[in-house]
Design a protein around this motif. Structure first.
Motif, PDB file in Angstrom:
ATOM      1  N   GLU A 188       1.078  -1.197  -0.002  1.00 54.28           N
ATOM      2  CA  GLU A 188      -0.130  -0.069  -0.343  1.00 54.28           C
ATOM      3  C   GLU A 188       0.807   1.611   0.431  1.00 54.28           C
ATOM      4  O   GLU A 188       0.543   2.266  -0.473  1.00 54.28           O
ATOM      5  N   PRO A 189       1.772   1.412   1.157  1.00 58.14           N
ATOM      6  CA  PRO A 189       2.330   2.728   1.370  1.00 58.14           C
ATOM      7  C   PRO A 189       3.426   3.023  -0.475  1.00 58.14           C
ATOM      8  O   PRO A 189       3.885   4.253  -0.737  1.00 58.14           O
ATOM      9  N   LEU A 190       3.837   2.051  -1.046  1.00 56.31           N
ATOM     10  CA  LEU A 190       4.458   2.145  -2.128  1.00 56.31           C
ATOM     11  C   LEU A 190       3.930   2.279  -3.506  1.00 56.31           C
ATOM     12  O   LEU A 190       3.852   3.501  -3.841  1.00 56.31           O
ATOM     13  N   ALA A 191       2.332   2.124  -3.132  1.00 56.09           N
ATOM     14  CA  ALA A 191       1.732   2.232  -4.168  1.00 56.09           C
ATOM     15  C   ALA A 191       1.283   3.348  -3.747  1.00 56.09           C
ATOM     16  O   ALA A 191       1.378   4.480  -4.749  1.00 56.09           O
ATOM     17  N   GLU A 192       1.570   4.580  -2.635  1.00 54.73           N
ATOM     18  CA  GLU A 192       1.257   5.734  -2.491  1.00 54.73           C
ATOM     19  C   GLU A 192       2.334   6.500  -2.477  1.00 54.73           C
ATOM     20  O   GLU A 192       1.730   7.714  -3.138  1.00 54.73           O
ATOM     21  N   LEU A 193       3.354   6.568  -2.368  1.00 52.51           N
ATOM     22  CA  LEU A 193       4.419   6.414  -2.645  1.00 52.51           C
ATOM     23  C   LEU A 193       4.540   7.117  -4.950  1.00 52.51           C
ATOM     24  O   LEU A 193       5.459   7.910  -4.922  1.00 52.51           O
ATOM     25  N   ASP A 194       4.259   5.635  -5.609  1.00 51.05           N
ATOM     26  CA  ASP A 194       4.170   5.830  -6.960  1.00 51.05           C
ATOM     27  C   ASP A 194       3.502   6.755  -7.363  1.00 51.05           C
ATOM     28  O   ASP A 194       3.419   8.254  -7.802  1.00 51.05           O
ATOM     29  N   THR A 195       2.073   6.678  -6.273  1.00 54.51           N
ATOM     30  CA  THR A 195       1.439   8.144  -6.596  1.00 54.51           C
ATOM     31  C   THR A 195       1.668   9.354  -6.578  1.00 54.51           C
ATOM     32  O   THR A 195       1.831  10.739  -7.611  1.00 54.51           O
ATOM     33  N   ALA A 196       2.264   9.634  -5.628  1.00 51.02           N
ATOM     34  CA  ALA A 196       2.177  11.092  -5.273  1.00 51.02           C
ATOM     35  C   ALA A 196       3.436  11.198  -5.778  1.00 51.02           C
ATOM     36  O   ALA A 196       3.754  12.572  -6.730  1.00 51.02           O
ATOM     37  N   VAL A 197       4.675  10.720  -6.459  1.00 47.01           N
ATOM     38  CA  VAL A 197       5.678  10.888  -7.375  1.00 47.01           C
ATOM     39  C   VAL A 197       5.193  11.132  -8.461  1.00 47.01           C
ATOM     40  O   VAL A 197       5.593  12.166  -9.658  1.00 47.01           O
ATOM     41  N   GLU A 198       4.072  10.213  -9.468  1.00 45.93           N
ATOM     42  CA  GLU A 198       3.972  10.424 -10.911  1.00 45.93           C
ATOM     43  C   GLU A 198       2.787  11.900 -10.808  1.00 45.93           C
ATOM     44  O   GLU A 198       3.643  12.627 -11.360  1.00 45.93           O
ATOM     45  N   ARG A 199       2.237  12.528  -9.205  1.00 45.67           N
ATOM     46  CA  ARG A 199       1.934  13.663  -9.568  1.00 45.67           C
ATOM     47  C   ARG A 199       2.466  14.904  -8.852  1.00 45.67           C
ATOM     48  O   ARG A 199       2.205  15.987  -8.975  1.00 45.67           O
ATOM     49  N   GLN A 200       3.664  14.643  -8.599  1.00 46.97           N
ATOM     50  CA  GLN A 200       4.800  15.576  -8.314  1.00 46.97           C
ATOM     51  C   GLN A 200       4.045  16.544  -7.025  1.00 46.97           C
ATOM     52  O   GLN A 200       4.581  17.458  -6.798  1.00 46.97           O
ATOM     53  N   ASP A 201       4.040  15.414  -5.710  1.00 44.31           N
ATOM     54  CA  ASP A 201       3.099  16.592  -5.123  1.00 44.31           C
ATOM     55  C   ASP A 201       3.987  15.852  -3.709  1.00 44.31           C
ATOM     56  O   ASP A 201       3.886  14.806  -2.621  1.00 44.31           O
ATOM     57  N   LYS A 202       4.508  17.215  -2.846  1.00 45.27           N
ATOM     58  CA  LYS A 202       5.759  16.848  -1.746  1.00 45.27           C
ATOM     59  C   LYS A 202       4.196  16.070  -0.456  1.00 45.27           C
ATOM     60  O   LYS A 202       5.345  15.852   0.074  1.00 45.27           O
ATOM     61  N   ALA A 203       3.828  16.814  -0.751  1.00 45.59           N
ATOM     62  CA  ALA A 203       2.960  16.260   0.985  1.00 45.59           C
ATOM     63  C   ALA A 203       2.569  15.142   0.647  1.00 45.59           C
ATOM     64  O   ALA A 203       2.185  14.328   2.205  1.00 45.59           O
ATOM     65  N   ARG A 204       1.829  14.494  -0.068  1.00 50.54           N
ATOM     66  CA  ARG A 204       1.628  13.452  -0.486  1.00 50.54           C
ATOM     67  C   ARG A 204       1.606  11.649  -0.171  1.00 50.54           C
ATOM     68  O   ARG A 204       2.753  11.440   0.122  1.00 50.54           O
ATOM     69  N   PHE A 205       3.125  12.891  -0.725  1.00 42.48           N
ATOM     70  CA  PHE A 205       4.811  12.047  -1.041  1.00 42.48           C
ATOM     71  C   PHE A 205       5.449  11.442   0.671  1.00 42.48           C
ATOM     72  O   PHE A 205       5.918  10.944   0.840  1.00 42.48           O
ATOM     73  N   ALA A 206       4.985  12.759   1.178  1.00 43.10           N
ATOM     74  CA  ALA A 206       5.839  12.900   2.995  1.00 43.10           C
ATOM     75  C   ALA A 206       4.815  11.850   3.969  1.00 43.10           C
ATOM     76  O   ALA A 206       5.177  11.436   4.077  1.00 43.10           O
ATOM     77  N   THR A 207       3.741  12.257   3.463  1.00 45.53           N
ATOM     78  CA  THR A 207       2.579  11.109   4.162  1.00 45.53           C
ATOM     79  C   THR A 207       3.118   9.735   3.648  1.00 45.53           C
ATOM     80  O   THR A 207       2.925   9.266   4.680  1.00 45.53           O
ATOM     81  N   ALA A 208       3.074   9.727   2.262  1.00 49.02           N
ATOM     82  CA  ALA A 208       3.125   8.578   1.866  1.00 49.02           C
ATOM     83  C   ALA A 208       4.283   7.828   2.803  1.00 49.02           C
ATOM     84  O   ALA A 208       4.785   6.202   3.038  1.00 49.02           O
ATOM     85  N   PHE A 209       5.885   8.208   2.031  1.00 47.25           N
ATOM     86  CA  PHE A 209       6.974   7.972   2.978  1.00 47.25           C
ATOM     87  C   PHE A 209       6.908   7.314   3.855  1.00 47.25           C
ATOM     88  O   PHE A 209       7.291   6.506   4.592  1.00 47.25           O
ATOM     89  N   ASP A 210       6.137   8.887   5.576  1.00 41.61           N
ATOM     90  CA  ASP A 210       6.520   8.134   6.743  1.00 41.61           C
ATOM     91  C   ASP A 210       4.767   6.428   6.833  1.00 41.61           C
ATOM     92  O   ASP A 210       5.445   6.074   7.389  1.00 41.61           O
ATOM     93  N   HIS A 211       4.433   6.811   6.113  1.00 42.86           N
ATOM     94  CA  HIS A 211       3.395   5.861   5.855  1.00 42.86           C
ATOM     95  C   HIS A 211       4.032   3.630   5.792  1.00 42.86           C
ATOM     96  O   HIS A 211       4.721   2.962   6.282  1.00 42.86           O
ATOM     97  N   LEU A 212       5.553   4.082   4.778  1.00 46.11           N
ATOM     98  CA  LEU A 212       6.159   2.617   4.111  1.00 46.11           C
ATOM     99  C   LEU A 212       6.555   2.910   5.732  1.00 46.11           C
ATOM    100  O   LEU A 212       7.582   1.696   5.793  1.00 46.11           O
ATOM    101  N   THR A 213       7.599   4.022   5.927  1.00 44.86           N
ATOM    102  CA  THR A 213       8.641   3.795   7.405  1.00 44.86           C
ATOM    103  C   THR A 213       7.686   3.024   8.592  1.00 44.86           C
ATOM    104  O   THR A 213       7.939   1.925   8.878  1.00 44.86           O
ATOM    105  N   GLN A 214       6.185   3.202   8.713  1.00 45.65           N
ATOM    106  CA  GLN A 214       5.804   2.342  10.083  1.00 45.65           C
ATOM    107  C   GLN A 214       5.870   0.680   8.849  1.00 45.65           C
ATOM    108  O   GLN A 214       5.825   0.250  10.340  1.00 45.65           O
ATOM    109  N   GLY A 215       5.428   0.930   8.117  1.00 49.39           N
ATOM    110  CA  GLY A 215       5.731  -0.586   7.010  1.00 49.39           C
ATOM    111  C   GLY A 215       6.504  -1.091   7.773  1.00 49.39           C
ATOM    112  O   GLY A 215       6.408  -3.074   7.778  1.00 49.39           O
ATOM    113  N   CYS A 216       7.804  -0.406   6.853  1.00 53.02           N
ATOM    114  CA  CYS A 216       9.467  -1.309   7.826  1.00 53.02           C
ATOM    115  C   CYS A 216       9.140  -1.260   8.982  1.00 53.02           C
ATOM    116  O   CYS A 216       9.758  -2.756   9.773  1.00 53.02           O
TER     117      CYS A 216
END
Ligand code: HEC
Length: 161
Positions: free
Chosen positions: A104-132
């Motif tokens: 899930e977080p990797l898919a969120e990161l894909d979307t954030a990067v695709e949309r070049q959305d920094k806020a979304r990116f930060a949220t998705a990155f933290d989500h990935l870190t929680q997953g780790c």
């Protein structure tokens, strides 16, 4: 490039330099080199590096670099599941756990990067870190805690686009 290919190429070079003739015996065909399998701890070390680079690429708005690091992270997870389907006392197959905690977080990161959305990116990155960390916990390695990095890991790579 896949980790396996790079590691194998490096090993082949080392062997060629250090052991001339060691792989063949007179009168016998040369033996095929024995396979080298990268350890899960080593894959995770690379994952840690990519996790950090991903963060700084996203912070700098360097979306091609962020997409690249994201892809490398995925390749590392695929290698982990492929080469270490069952690891030590980890209760579940690694592939299943990786999917559960990172898909899930990797898919969120894909979307954030695709949309070049920094806020979304930060949220998705933290989500990935929680997953780790959740996976480390579930695997019995909860003492390995990762977080948002504060300092770029390398001074010889530019993160700004
Ligand atoms: C299967 C679930 C799983 C996921 C998902 C996972 N890890 Fe790990 N990680 C492990 C296991 C298991 C180890 C211990 C490996 C060993 O035996 O050396 C580990 C070890 C580590 C280590 C310690 C390596 C060392 O040698 O110091 C780091 C750092 C790490 N992981 C980072 C991450 C990061 C960053 C992420 C997310 C981007 C992540 N991991 C996602 C299971 C996972």
């Amino acid at each position: 490039m896949a980790i396996r290919t790079r590691a194998a190429a490096r090993l082949a070079l080392l062997l060629a330099a250090a052991l001339p003739g060691a792989c063949s015996r007179p009168g016998k065909p040369p033996e095929a080199p024995r396979g080298y399998v990268i350890g899960l701890g080593e894959i995770m070390g690379l994952t840690q590096m990519r996790h950090a680079k991903l963060w700084f690429a996203g912070q700098a708005g360097n979306w091609p670099l962020a997409a690249y690091e994201l892809d490398e992270l995925k390749e590392g997870f695929a290698d982990a599941a492929h080469y270490h389907p069952h690891h030590k006392n980890v209760p579940e197959p690694l592939g299943r756990m990786i999917a559960e905690y990172t898909q899930e977080p990797l898919a969120e990161l894909d979307t954030a990067v695709e949309r070049q959305d920094k806020a979304r990116f930060a949220t998705a990155f933290d989500h990935l870190t929680q997953g780790c960390n959740a996976c480390h916990e579930a695997a019995g390695f909860g003492f390995n805690v990762v977080q948002r990095p504060t300092v770029p890991p390398y001074s010889n790579q530019r993160f700004e686009p």
